[in-house]
Enzyme design. Structure first.
Site, PDB file in Angstrom:
ATOM      1  CB  SER A 131      -0.882  -0.031   1.192  1.00 16.60           C
ATOM      2  OG  SER A 131      -1.365   1.335   1.482  1.00 16.60           O
ATOM      3  CE1 TYR A 144      -4.089  -2.042   5.342  1.00 16.96           C
ATOM      4  CE2 TYR A 144      -3.354   0.189   5.199  1.00 16.96           C
ATOM      5  CZ  TYR A 144      -3.698  -1.062   4.182  1.00 16.96           C
ATOM      6  OH  TYR A 144      -3.916  -1.165   3.002  1.00 16.96           O
TER       7      TYR A 144
END
Length: 255
Positions: A131, A144
């Protein structure tokens, strides 16, 4: 030609399955939700096998490899993952450990096991979905962001090892910015940056994977953002990141 995709029941994973199926790849699609996998299987033109698997379980990761290792996999896409929103002091530790199991341990296990087979035959593609979060510290989404940094750095390090061996095996990391998927809806998270469609991200990912791009950043906005991040001190970057996350709401999100 055959590809295995985890987290294939929705979002980027589902769209990459559609693209590869149209290109003639047989597929092994992995997710927890059988009904979603069966629906996708019904609409794809190629031969599709589905495996219901909960990658939070280490044993399930090894079992998945045992099921698939005789299938002559050409492409492994580690797409499964989820995030957890909130202050580190307040988020549920059990869910954080599950996040690490899916986002880090499952990716690590499957990458290592399939990579050994790919290196032996000197061919194959591994795409690990990281990401744009991997480029930043992530207050309020700390677990995350940290997990995606692990995926990116592991992928880059393994890629360099393969290059030095003269291997023809490809490994790369996909680092999209905000994407319009169920990831947002499950978390009740709203991004301040305009989201790309999962179809667009999937198309760029597949194209650049076959072009052997080591780090794939879809969209000019995220490419520019990464460029300007280099000029910002970490102490300021973490504050900017906090204010960006503060606009978001919701407990958790699936990728």
């Amino acid at each position: 030609m055959k590809a295995l995709i985890t987290g294939a029941s929705s979002g980027i994973g589902r769209d990459m399955a559609r693209i590869l199926s149209r290109r003639g790849y047989d597929l092994i699609l992995v997710a927890r939700r059988r009904d979603r996998l069966e629906e996708l299987q019904h609409h794809l033109p190629s031969n599709v096998k589905i495996i219901c698997c909960d990658l939070r379980d280490e044993k399930a990761c090894f079992a998945l490899y045992e099921q698939a290792k005789g299938e002559n996999i050409d492409i492994l896409i580690n797409n499964a993952g989820f995030g957890l929103f909130g202050s580190f002091l307040e988020t549920d530790l059990h869910r954080e450990l599950e996040l690490l199991d899916v986002n880090v341990r499952a990716v690590h296990i499957l990458t290592k096991l399939f990579l050994r087979d790919f290196v032996k035959r000197d061919s194959g593609y591994i795409l690990n979905v990281s990401s744009s979060a991997a480029f930043l510290p992530g207050p309020l989404l700390s677990s995350y962001y940290a997990s995606k940094a692990y995926v990116l750095r592991l992928t880059q390090a393994v890629g360099e090892e393969l290059r030095r061996k003269g291997s023809h095996v490809y490994i790369g990391a996909l680092c999209p910015g905000p994407v319009k998927t169920e990831f947002d809806q499950v978390a009740d998270v709203h991004f301040s940056v305009k989201s790309m469609s999962s179809q667009r991200v999937a198309m760029i990912a597949i194209q650049q994977m076959f072009s052997r791009q080591p780090v794939i950043i879809p969209g000019s906005t995220m490419k520019l953002s990464k460029f300007f991040m280099r000029a910002i001190p970490d102490s300021l970057l973490v504050r900017i990141s906090y204010h960006m996350q503060k606009r978001k709401q919701g407990p958790e999100r699936d990728q």
